[in-house]
Design an enzyme around this catalytic site. Structure first.
Site, PDB file in Angstrom:
ATOM      1  N   HIS A 151       9.463  -3.205   3.152  1.00  0.00           N
ATOM      2  CA  HIS A 151       8.921  -3.713   1.835  1.00  0.00           C
ATOM      3  C   HIS A 151       9.721  -4.037   0.698  1.00  0.00           C
ATOM      4  O   HIS A 151       9.857  -4.627   0.026  1.00  0.00           O
ATOM      5  CB  HIS A 151       7.994  -2.410   1.591  1.00  0.00           C
ATOM      6  N   LYS A 169       9.048  -2.502  12.153  1.00  0.00           N
ATOM      7  CA  LYS A 169       8.646  -1.381  11.046  1.00  0.00           C
ATOM      8  C   LYS A 169       7.128  -1.494  10.649  1.00  0.00           C
ATOM      9  O   LYS A 169       6.504  -3.008  10.007  1.00  0.00           O
ATOM     10  CB  LYS A 169       9.658  -1.707   9.518  1.00  0.00           C
ATOM     11  N   TYR A 192       3.899   4.199   0.479  1.00  0.00           N
ATOM     12  CA  TYR A 192       5.174   5.090   2.080  1.00  0.00           C
ATOM     13  C   TYR A 192       6.380   3.455   2.144  1.00  0.00           C
ATOM     14  O   TYR A 192       6.166   2.920   3.276  1.00  0.00           O
ATOM     15  CB  TYR A 192       3.969   4.918   3.195  1.00  0.00           C
ATOM     16  N   MET A 223       1.037  -1.091   0.298  1.00  0.00           N
ATOM     17  CA  MET A 223      -0.232   0.029   0.206  1.00  0.00           C
ATOM     18  C   MET A 223       1.075   1.718  -0.016  1.00  0.00           C
ATOM     19  O   MET A 223       0.446   2.998   0.239  1.00  0.00           O
ATOM     20  CB  MET A 223      -1.234   0.259   1.168  1.00  0.00           C
ATOM     21  N   HIS A 250       8.775   1.154   3.495  1.00  0.00           N
ATOM     22  CA  HIS A 250      10.059   1.053   4.430  1.00  0.00           C
ATOM     23  C   HIS A 250      11.134  -0.597   4.218  1.00  0.00           C
ATOM     24  O   HIS A 250      11.004  -1.127   3.318  1.00  0.00           O
ATOM     25  CB  HIS A 250       9.572   1.755   5.484  1.00  0.00           C
ATOM     26  N   GLU A 251      12.103   0.031   4.921  1.00  0.00           N
ATOM     27  CA  GLU A 251      13.209  -1.405   4.897  1.00  0.00           C
ATOM     28  C   GLU A 251      12.345  -2.354   4.624  1.00  0.00           C
ATOM     29  O   GLU A 251      12.333  -3.867   4.242  1.00  0.00           O
ATOM     30  CB  GLU A 251      14.007  -1.498   6.082  1.00  0.00           C
TER      31      GLU A 251
HETATM   32  O1  PAF Z   1      -0.345  -5.795   3.511  1.00  0.00           O
HETATM   33  C1  PAF Z   1      -0.267  -4.897   2.779  1.00  0.00           C
HETATM   34  O2  PAF Z   1      -0.294  -3.770   2.913  1.00  0.00           O
HETATM   35  C2  PAF Z   1      -1.692  -4.759   2.116  1.00  0.00           C
HETATM   36  O3  PAF Z   1      -2.997  -5.594   2.994  1.00  0.00           O
HETATM   37  C3  PAF Z   1      -1.678  -5.453   0.515  1.00  0.00           C
HETATM   38  C4  PAF Z   1      -1.598  -7.173   0.869  1.00  0.00           C
HETATM   39  C5  PAF Z   1      -1.212  -4.686  -0.310  1.00  0.00           C
HETATM   40  C6  PAF Z   1      -3.418  -5.630   0.216  1.00  0.00           C
HETATM   41  O4  PAF Z   1      -4.142  -4.795  -0.069  1.00  0.00           O
END
Ligand code: PAF
Length: 282
Positions: free
Chosen positions: A39, A186, A34, A32, A36-37
């Site tokens: 992701h 995080k 924004y 979604m 960060h480390e």
């Molecule tokens: O984990 C998330 O950021 C959300 O739930 C996802 C998997 C991207 C679905 O919108």
């Protein structure tokens, strides 16, 4: 910028088809934004394991209840694209809500059982929104592998179950929780915390580390682990427990039996911000 920024479903589909026609494998990291480390660790793993990587950046409206933080959820597409490019991703998919949900959108993917406890109990429509959007993202990006963090452990279990139940042709890769130096997991939502709340939020990782320590040192009584974790959280005046639970890792059914793999998961409000954390004891 050499990374592809796609805003439409058709752009993603035609690029992915072209990659696949050349025999290239595709990894998807649904987010979604924004970033960060946490992701970034998913993107790194996807880059290492696939020829091409798509990162979706979409704040999915249908997984938020009306009283939740859809409007205030932090967004920074420019920084997200820079991080994706620096980490080696090939495409960012950032659709508008109307691109994903036409006016007459009426089809949802829902699940029973695995969504009953934990976040599914506190947020009854959440996983229907997650399953629906993740399903759409799989159909759009046609990945060979998709990457999800263990920080959202129930989400990981739900998606694995959906892929199994609906015979989807991809591999789900779960990746470990990434923490700040002081232990806080995080999360994009950490940005909501004031300085005082940021300190108070450490109570989550303190409870997780203590629970984990007890299990590793041979504690066999699940209830004692849960009670010890609750008492740590209750010692922090700014913290309000949503849940502190132990569930079987595969079924997400409540248990106190530590002889099988369990997920110990917590959700705690620090002021108005709801934070989650967990550990898995195999
Ligand atoms: O984990 C998330 O950021 C959300 O739930 C996802 C998997 C991207 C679905 O919108």
């Amino acid at each position: 910028m050499s990374i592809i920024l796609a805003k439409t479903v058709n752009e993603v589909k035609s690029q992915v088809k072209e990659w696949k026609a050349r025999g290239l494998s595709v990894g998807l990291v649904p987010t979604m934004g924004y970033l960060h480390e946490g992701h970034q660790s998913l993107i790194k793993r996807a880059v290492a394991e696939n020829d091409r990587v798509v990162v979706s950046v979409f704040v999915n409206p249908i997984q938020f209840a009306p009283n939740e933080d859809l409007e205030s959820y932090p967004r920074d597409l420019k920084a997200d694209c820079a991080l994706c490019e620096a980490t080696g991703a090939d495409m960012v998919f950032n659709p508008e809500p109307e691109e994903m949900y036409a006016d007459n959108f009426t089809t949802f993917v829902d699940m029973t059982g695995v969504t009953k406890e934990l976040c599914g109990k506190s947020r009854p429509t959440h996983f229907r929104g997650v399953c629906t959007v993740v399903n759409k993202l799989f159909n759009i990006a046609m990945p060979d592998r998709a990457y999800f963090g263990q920080k959202d452990a129930q989400q990981l279990a739900v998606i694995r179950r959906m892929v199994r139940d609906l015979n989807m042709n991809l591999e789900i890769v779960g990746c470990p929780i990434i923490r700040e130096a002081d232990g806080l997991a995080k999360s994009s939502r950490n940005t909501y915390l004031s300085a005082e709340e940021r300190k108070a939020a450490l109570v989550l990782s303190k409870a997780i580390f203590e629970g984990e320590r007890m299990v590793q040192s041979g504690e066999k009584d699940g209830e004692k682990v849960i009670e010890a974790m609750k008492s740590i959280i209750k010692s922090e005046p700014l913290a309000k427990i949503d849940y502190v639970e132990m569930v079987e890792w595969d079924t997400i059914e409540i248990t106190r039996n530590l002889s099988k793999p369990v997920l110990v998961a917590i959700a705690v409000y620090i002021g108005k911000t709801r934070l989650i954390d967990n550990f898995i004891a195999q």
